[in-house]
Design an enzyme around this catalytic site. Sequence first.
Site, PDB file in Angstrom:
ATOM      1  N   ASP A 115       0.693  -1.201  -0.011  1.00 18.96           N
ATOM      2  CA  ASP A 115       0.134  -0.027  -0.105  1.00 18.96           C
ATOM      3  C   ASP A 115       0.741   1.158  -0.040  1.00 18.96           C
ATOM      4  O   ASP A 115       2.104   1.067   0.525  1.00 18.96           O
ATOM      5  CB  ASP A 115      -0.961   0.043   1.215  1.00 18.96           C
ATOM      6  CG  ASP A 115      -0.154   0.018   2.448  1.00 18.96           C
ATOM      7  OD1 ASP A 115       0.824  -0.871   2.632  1.00 18.96           O
ATOM      8  OD2 ASP A 115      -0.625   0.797   3.331  1.00 18.96           O
ATOM      9  N   GLU A 155      -0.006  -0.922   5.990  1.00 17.08           N
ATOM     10  CA  GLU A 155       1.009  -0.160   6.746  1.00 17.08           C
ATOM     11  C   GLU A 155       0.838   1.389   6.873  1.00 17.08           C
ATOM     12  O   GLU A 155       1.277   1.961   7.894  1.00 17.08           O
ATOM     13  CB  GLU A 155       2.340  -0.775   6.159  1.00 17.08           C
ATOM     14  CG  GLU A 155       3.694  -0.506   6.997  1.00 17.08           C
ATOM     15  CD  GLU A 155       4.045   0.951   6.892  1.00 17.08           C
ATOM     16  OE1 GLU A 155       5.102   1.542   7.801  1.00 17.08           O
ATOM     17  OE2 GLU A 155       3.683   2.000   6.259  1.00 17.08           O
TER      18      GLU A 155
END
Length: 457
Positions: free
Chosen positions: A84, A147
């Site tokens: 991400d 994250e």
Amino acid sequence: MDFHALSKKYEKEYLEKVIELLKIPSVFEEDRKYPYGKPIHDALEKMLSIGKEDGFITKNVDGHGGHIEFGYGDEVIGVLGHLDVVPAGAGWTTPPFDPVIRDGKLYARGAQDDKGPVMAAYIAMKILKEQGFQPKKKIRLILGTDEERDWKGIDYYFKNETMPSLGFTPDASFPVIHAEKGLLDSYMTYPVPENDGETKVISVKGGDRLNMVPDEAVAWVESHLNVEEIFNDYLAQHKLEGSVKAADGRFEVKMKGKAVHASKPQEGRNAITELLRFLQSLPLDGEYELFIQKVYQAFETTDGKGLNVKQMDDVSGPLTSNLGSIAMDEHTCKLGFNLRYPVSADYGVIDQNLKELAANNKGTYEVYDHLASIHLEKDHPFVKTLLSVYNKVTDEEAAAKTMGGATYARALEAGVAFGALFEDSPDTAHQKDEHVRISDMMKAIQIYSESLYELTR
């Protein structure tokens, strides 16, 4: 094996694969079907398909994460990265999800954080596999999906999959980050005393991210004085930047600062504290002026002294504090701040001191998020192996380091951060025109392949 020569041989393949991954705008989206949105799902599927096509064992853990693996035995060496990325933002020279190479650098959102380093670790695994190496432990590249937000993806993953005995994340810098400070995001809320003076502060607002030193703060001031002239003189005297404009008997006072990451607040200039300092120079009502003064003094320095939590240790250095947000009107003042405390600190004492500070000033204290510190001793065999390989490849005599940031190493029972930036690498994560030097990624591939070889042979 000549890992230097091998890493160079795989440069073309690295770039082809990472560019395909970087084209996917894997920013979080609300979605009923996919846990973190379809773009993140697509990035996970793309990475797993790359691994599967190259003959690795792959697994998608319900869209929350996945892994690419090879090797034998019960013990697992983990490499944790994430797919991400943060939103691109404006001001890019070229489109953020249309990767380009310029002057030996790869530009795209995620090139540095963390798709570029993830692919470097993957290519390191592929080098070992295609050289016929048979690890005596499983090497598992674990792919995170959340994250940049709440770490829900990696939490879900480890609730369903084996925890590696040891591991590293390529999401920081070399040589080895063997300790990370504790992280605390909190809010204090106070009642604002009445201001019966002729000069009144109507509101103060600034900052929206506790992990960044705010670069702008705004106050609305009501006064018969020429606040425009006072503020401009103040800016010149203190060598600050800002602006002021009058509107309907009120003044919009805007202070500019210098934004840096909250792990190094001393390197920035906090626009909120600078604005609070200016407000104290105005002829405010006594009790109100004292309130502004107390808020300022709590965050005047970045060492936690004003919060009664100042401390340091030899392993990870001093505690740092950052006033990341303020929302104040005529009735309430809410302060958001970030603390990064040493690995030897007693969190319970810090928590109690902050509660007492708020209560003593008729306020409330609320913890928004807390991550405990982590620490793997410098003489741990895992740390020594990684450091030895790094020093061999770079011809340095570097020592293990600590930092105030937070990486996936915290998700491991025993882990460290290990690359992929070098000391002279441009740090462009979360910024416009994010990029990595291709030469850095080739060197990282060499370091990762040799490290995984040493750890599993």
